[in-house]
Design an enzyme around this catalytic site. Structure first.
Site, PDB file in Angstrom:
ATOM      1  N   ARG A 164       4.448   4.954   5.134  1.00 23.36           N
ATOM      2  CA  ARG A 164       4.594   5.887   6.263  1.00 23.36           C
ATOM      3  C   ARG A 164       5.906   5.634   7.000  1.00 23.36           C
ATOM      4  NH1 ARG A 164      -1.094   4.524   8.933  1.00 23.36           N
ATOM      5  NH2 ARG A 164      -1.860   3.802   6.927  1.00 23.36           N
TER       6      ARG A 164
ATOM      7  N   GLY B 186       1.643  -9.786   8.302  1.00 19.51           N
ATOM      8  CA  GLY B 186       1.728 -10.700   9.453  1.00 19.51           C
ATOM      9  C   GLY B 186       1.128 -12.066   9.166  1.00 19.51           C
ATOM     10  N   GLU B 187       0.047 -12.073   8.376  1.00 21.83           N
ATOM     11  CA  GLU B 187      -0.614 -13.350   8.084  1.00 21.83           C
ATOM     12  C   GLU B 187       0.071 -14.129   6.966  1.00 21.83           C
ATOM     13  OE1 GLU B 187      -4.680 -12.337   7.062  1.00 21.83           O
ATOM     14  OE2 GLU B 187      -4.856 -11.117   8.859  1.00 21.83           O
ATOM     15  N   ASN B 188       0.670 -13.384   6.023  1.00 21.56           N
ATOM     16  CA  ASN B 188       1.093 -14.024   4.767  1.00 21.56           C
ATOM     17  C   ASN B 188       2.588 -14.089   4.503  1.00 21.56           C
ATOM     18  OD1 ASN B 188      -1.569 -14.527   3.568  1.00 21.56           O
ATOM     19  ND2 ASN B 188      -1.752 -12.310   3.701  1.00 21.56           N
TER      20      ASN B 188
ATOM     21  N   GLY C 210      -2.149  -8.203   6.435  1.00 20.13           N
ATOM     22  CA  GLY C 210      -1.556  -8.691   5.180  1.00 20.13           C
ATOM     23  C   GLY C 210      -0.164  -9.286   5.310  1.00 20.13           C
TER      24      GLY C 210
ATOM     25  N   ASN D 194      -0.566  -2.633   5.320  1.00 20.00           N
ATOM     26  CA  ASN D 194      -0.133  -1.347   4.762  1.00 20.00           C
ATOM     27  C   ASN D 194       0.132  -0.365   5.888  1.00 20.00           C
ATOM     28  OD1 ASN D 194      -0.014  -1.636   1.987  1.00 20.00           O
ATOM     29  ND2 ASN D 194      -2.243  -1.558   1.830  1.00 20.00           N
TER      30      ASN D 194
ATOM     31  N   GLU E 141     -11.852  -7.770  11.251  1.00 15.99           N
ATOM     32  CA  GLU E 141     -12.384  -6.578  11.910  1.00 15.99           C
ATOM     33  C   GLU E 141     -13.898  -6.497  11.764  1.00 15.99           C
ATOM     34  OE1 GLU E 141      -9.110  -4.720   9.838  1.00 15.99           O
ATOM     35  OE2 GLU E 141      -9.010  -3.221  11.413  1.00 15.99           O
TER      36      GLU E 141
ATOM     37  N   PHE F  16       4.825  -5.676   0.130  1.00 18.42           N
ATOM     38  CA  PHE F  16       5.877  -6.604   0.554  1.00 18.42           C
ATOM     39  C   PHE F  16       6.033  -7.808  -0.369  1.00 18.42           C
ATOM     40  CE2 PHE F  16       7.935  -5.413   4.599  1.00 18.42           C
ATOM     41  CZ  PHE F  16       7.424  -4.131   4.658  1.00 18.42           C
ATOM     42  N   ARG F  17       4.998  -8.117  -1.163  1.00 23.22           N
ATOM     43  CA  ARG F  17       5.164  -9.193  -2.149  1.00 23.22           C
ATOM     44  C   ARG F  17       6.202  -8.772  -3.185  1.00 23.22           C
ATOM     45  NH1 ARG F  17      -1.241  -9.561  -2.350  1.00 23.22           N
ATOM     46  NH2 ARG F  17      -0.783  -7.380  -2.006  1.00 23.22           N
TER      47      ARG F  17
ATOM     48  N   ASN G 237     -17.796  -0.106   6.251  1.00 22.70           N
ATOM     49  CA  ASN G 237     -16.534   0.599   6.433  1.00 22.70           C
ATOM     50  C   ASN G 237     -16.465   1.661   5.338  1.00 22.70           C
ATOM     51  OD1 ASN G 237     -13.928   1.462   6.687  1.00 22.70           O
ATOM     52  ND2 ASN G 237     -12.998  -0.569   6.635  1.00 22.70           N
TER      53      ASN G 237
ATOM     54  N   ARG H 272     -17.681   1.235  11.101  1.00 19.10           N
ATOM     55  CA  ARG H 272     -16.314   1.467  11.565  1.00 19.10           C
ATOM     56  C   ARG H 272     -16.098   2.977  11.632  1.00 19.10           C
ATOM     57  NH1 ARG H 272     -10.696   1.258   8.388  1.00 19.10           N
ATOM     58  NH2 ARG H 272      -9.407   1.552  10.227  1.00 19.10           N
TER      59      ARG H 272
ATOM     60  N   HIS I 190      -6.247   0.647  14.885  1.00 14.52           N
ATOM     61  CA  HIS I 190      -6.368  -0.803  14.646  1.00 14.52           C
ATOM     62  C   HIS I 190      -6.937  -1.525  15.866  1.00 14.52           C
ATOM     63  CE1 HIS I 190      -2.750  -0.398  11.689  1.00 14.52           C
ATOM     64  NE2 HIS I 190      -3.875  -0.376  10.996  1.00 14.52           N
TER      65      HIS I 190
ATOM     66  N   HIS J  58      -0.201  -6.068  14.236  1.00 17.29           N
ATOM     67  CA  HIS J  58      -1.010  -5.852  13.025  1.00 17.29           C
ATOM     68  C   HIS J  58      -0.069  -5.272  11.975  1.00 17.29           C
ATOM     69  CE1 HIS J  58      -4.868  -4.698  10.922  1.00 17.29           C
ATOM     70  NE2 HIS J  58      -3.975  -3.949  10.281  1.00 17.29           N
TER      71      HIS J  58
HETATM   72  P1  ADP Z   1      -4.487  -2.640   4.837  1.00 17.41           P
HETATM   73  O1  ADP Z   1      -5.759  -3.317   5.323  1.00 17.41           O
HETATM   74  O2  ADP Z   1      -3.777  -1.823   5.874  1.00 17.41           O
HETATM   75  O3  ADP Z   1      -4.629  -1.939   3.512  1.00 17.41           O
HETATM   76  P2  ADP Z   1      -3.519  -5.327   4.567  1.00 17.41           P
HETATM   77  O4  ADP Z   1      -3.637  -5.825   5.946  1.00 17.41           O
HETATM   78  O5  ADP Z   1      -4.446  -5.854   3.538  1.00 17.41           O
HETATM   79  O6  ADP Z   1      -3.451  -3.762   4.524  1.00 17.41           O
HETATM   80  O7  ADP Z   1      -2.023  -5.633   4.080  1.00 17.41           O
HETATM   81  C1  ADP Z   1      -1.637  -5.313   2.790  1.00 17.41           C
HETATM   82  C2  ADP Z   1      -0.187  -5.656   2.628  1.00 17.41           C
HETATM   83  O8  ADP Z   1       0.050  -7.017   2.995  1.00 17.41           O
HETATM   84  C3  ADP Z   1       0.265  -5.582   1.173  1.00 17.41           C
HETATM   85  O9  ADP Z   1       0.631  -4.301   0.812  1.00 17.41           O
HETATM   86  C4  ADP Z   1       1.430  -6.500   1.178  1.00 17.41           C
HETATM   87  O10 ADP Z   1       2.562  -5.724   1.534  1.00 17.41           O
HETATM   88  C5  ADP Z   1       1.181  -7.478   2.288  1.00 17.41           C
HETATM   89  N1  ADP Z   1       0.960  -8.842   1.786  1.00 17.41           N
HETATM   90  C6  ADP Z   1      -0.192  -9.393   1.366  1.00 17.41           C
HETATM   91  N2  ADP Z   1       0.004 -10.675   0.965  1.00 17.41           N
HETATM   92  C7  ADP Z   1       1.324 -10.933   1.125  1.00 17.41           C
HETATM   93  C8  ADP Z   1       2.160 -12.054   0.904  1.00 17.41           C
HETATM   94  N3  ADP Z   1       1.674 -13.199   0.411  1.00 17.41           N
HETATM   95  N4  ADP Z   1       3.470 -11.943   1.194  1.00 17.41           N
HETATM   96  C9  ADP Z   1       3.964 -10.785   1.686  1.00 17.41           C
HETATM   97  N5  ADP Z   1       3.224  -9.689   1.937  1.00 17.41           N
HETATM   98  C10 ADP Z   1       1.933  -9.752   1.662  1.00 17.41           C
END
Ligand code: ADP
Length: 403
Positions: free
Chosen positions: A241, A333-335, A331, A211, A384, A284-285, A7, A91, A180, A208
Site C-alpha cells: 500500500r 517492528g519485532e524482527n 512482523g 504488512n 491481538e 522485508f526479509r 479472526n 475481531r 490496528h 505497528h
Molecule cells: P500482517 O499481520 O499485517 O500480515 P505481520 O505483522 O505478520 O503482517 O508482518 C509481516 C511482515 O513482517 C512480512 O511481510 C515481513 O515483511 C516482515 N518480517 C517478518 N519477519 C521478518 C524478519 N525476520 N526480518 C524482516 N522482516 C520480517
C-alpha cells in the site's frame, strides 16, 4: 473461563482458545482457502502436537465446524464440548463511530455492524459471517465484538477531521478512524509494565510495522492520533500500500492510464508500497537480503519505509506534547533490527538512541535503547488475540450467562 478468539477473513478463519484462569493458550490454528479449491485446516496444541488436514471447506460454517471438531474430538482435543466455551471474542475491523469499546452482540449490534460495513466492505462482512455462524454452532456462548477502530475513538476532532467540506462528515461520516487498535492498546499496556510505570503517566508512540503498518500516539493509555485514516490505505508506506500520497495523483493516473479511479486505487492498495518501489517483493526479509546483495531499489524501498516511519513518528509528537517511549511491534517492528536502526537514525534529534547490541533482539520483548537515551525504544511482540480474549472476558464478567 475459556474464551475462543476468532479472526474471520474472507477466505480464512484464525482461532485461539484461551484458558483465562491459567493465562494459557489451549489451542490455536487456522482454516484457510475457504470456498476455494485446496482448502487446508491446521490445529496446534502447545506441548502436544499439530494436525494438518486437506479438507473441503466450502464456507465459514464448515470452517467453524472443523475448528469445533478439532477442539472437542480426536487426539488433539482440548475440551470435552463447546459447553466449556463461555464466550467467543470476534475481531471486527470497523466499528465506525458507534463503538468506543467491545460489545456483546445482539440483533441490534449486528445491524450496526452491517452499517459500518459500508466503510470496510472487504473486512466487516466476513467478520459478521463469523459471528452468525458461532451464534448457530456455539449458541450458548456470549458473542463479543472487539473492534480495530475502537481504541482510536478517543482522538479529538481536530485530529480525526479531514480538511474537506464539513458536509461530507455529516452526510457520510468521512473522517479518520484508524486501525490496528487492539495491537496498539496491547503493546502500550505491556510497555508500561516493562517500564515499571503507570500507563496514565506515559506518552508513547506505538509502531505497528507489518504488512499493514500504522503508528499511534498514546497518551495516558488513550489514542490521541494515528496514521491510518478512513481506510487502511492511509499513513505509512506499507508492503503493497502506498500510504499518504498527493490525492491529486489518483485523478492524474486515472486520466493518463485511461482507467477509472477504482483501478488506480487497486494499484495503490495492491501494487504499491515496498513492492511497487522495489519491483521484487513486499516482504522485508526478501528486501533486506536483496539490498545486501546491492539491489538499489530494494534498498530504496527500505529507506523510504524507514524515513516515512520516522516522519510519521515526529508528526505525532504534537498530539502528545512530549515523548517517553517508542514501541516497535508486528512482523517488521519485532524482527528487523535493520529497519529499527534506520528509523531511529532519523530520530536522534528527538532523543531516541538505540543500543546496537540490544537492538539485535528479534521476536522477544526488549528495551533496545542506549543507556541514558531520553526516549526509550522498546520491542514488544504484539498479541491481538490475547487482547481480544481479555476484552471479551471483561464483557463476559458483566453480562449474565445466557444458559
Ligand atoms: P500482517 O499481520 O499485517 O500480515 P505481520 O505483522 O505478520 O503482517 O508482518 C509481516 C511482515 O513482517 C512480512 O511481510 C515481513 O515483511 C516482515 N518480517 C517478518 N519477519 C521478518 C524478519 N525476520 N526480518 C524482516 N522482516 C520480517
Amino acid at each position: 473461563m475459556k474464551i475462543l478468539v476468532l479472526n474471520c477473513g474472507s477466505s480464512s478463519v484464525k482461532y485461539k482458545l484461551f484458558d483465562m484462569d491459567r493465562d494459557r493458550v489451549l489451542a490455536r490454528g487456522m482454516a484457510d482457502r475457504i470456498g476455494m479449491p485446496g482448502s487446508v485446516f491446521f490445529h496446534h496444541v502447545p506441548d502436544r502436537g499439530d494436525l494438518s488436514l486437506d479438507i473441503p471447506l466450502p464456507d465459514h460454517y464448515e470452517a467453524v465446524k472443523a475448528i469445533i471438531g478439532a477442539l472437542t474430538g480426536g487426539d488433539l482435543a482440548v475440551i470435552a464440548g463447546t459447553g466449556e466455551i463461555q464466550a467467543v471474542g470476534h475481531r471486527v475491523v470497523h466499528g465506525g463511530e458507534y463503538f468506543q469499546s467491545p460489545v456483546a452482540v445482539d440483533g441490534g449490534v449486528l445491524e450496526i455492524l452491517k452499517e459500518c460495513g459500508k466503510l470496510a466492505p472487504l473486512h466487516n462482512p466476513p467478520n459478521i459471517m463469523g459471528i452468525r455462524v458461532c451464534q448457530k454452532l456455539i449458541f450458548h456462548a456470549l458473542q463479543v465484538a472487539v473492534f480495530d477502530t475502537a481504541f482510536h475513538q478517543t482522538m479529538p476532532d481536530h485530529a480525526y477531521m479531514y480538511a474537506i467540506p464539513y458536509e461530507y462528515y455529516e452526510k457520510y461520516r468521512v473522517r479518520k478512524y484508524g486501525f490496528h487498535g487492539t495491537s496498539h492498546k496491547y503493546v502500550a499496556s505491556r510497555a508500561a509494565e516493562l517500564l515499571g510505570r503507570r500507563i496514565e503517566d506515559l506518552k508513547m508512540i506505538t509502531c505497528h510495522l507489518g504488512n499493514g503498518s500504522s503508528l499511534c500516539a498514546v497518551d495516558g493509555g488513550k489514542s490521541k492520533d494515528t496514521t491510518m485514516g478512513l481506510t487502511p490505505l492511509a499513513g505509512l508506506m506499507m508492503g503493497t500500500r502506498c500510504g499518504d500520497i498527493d490525492p491529486a495523483i489518483v485523478g492524474f493516473l486515472a486520466e493518463k492510464e485511461g482507467s477509472g479511479p477504482g483501478r488506480v486505487l487497486e494499484v495503490l492498495n495492491k501494487k504499491s508500497g515496498a513492492l511497487g518501489i522495489s519491483g521484487i517483493s513486499s516482504d522485508f526479509r526478501d528486501l533486506e537480503e536483496a539490498a545486501l546483495k546491492g539491489h538499489a531499489r530494494a534498498n530504496l524501498a527500505i529507506e523510504m519505509f524507514s524515513y516515512r516511519a520516522a516522519m510519521g513518528i515526529c508528526s505525532l509528537v504534537p498530539a502528545l506534547g512530549g515523548l517517553d517511549a517508542i514501541v516497535f511491534t508486528a512482523g517488521i517492528g519485532e524482527n528487523s533490527p535493520g529497519v529499527r536502526s534506520r528509523i531511529c537514525s532519523y530520530l536522534a534529534c528527538m532523543g531516541v538512541f538505540l543500543d546496537g547490541e540490544k537492538n539485535a533482539a528479534k521476536g522477544v520483548e526488549a528495551d533496545v535503547s542506549a543507556p541514558g537515551s531520553p526516549v526509550r525504544a522498546l520491542v514488544i511482540p504484539t498479541d491481538e488475540e490475547k487482547m481480544i480474549a481479555r476484552e471479551t472476558k471483561t464483557i463476559a464478567e458483566k453480562v449474565p450467562r445466557v444458559y
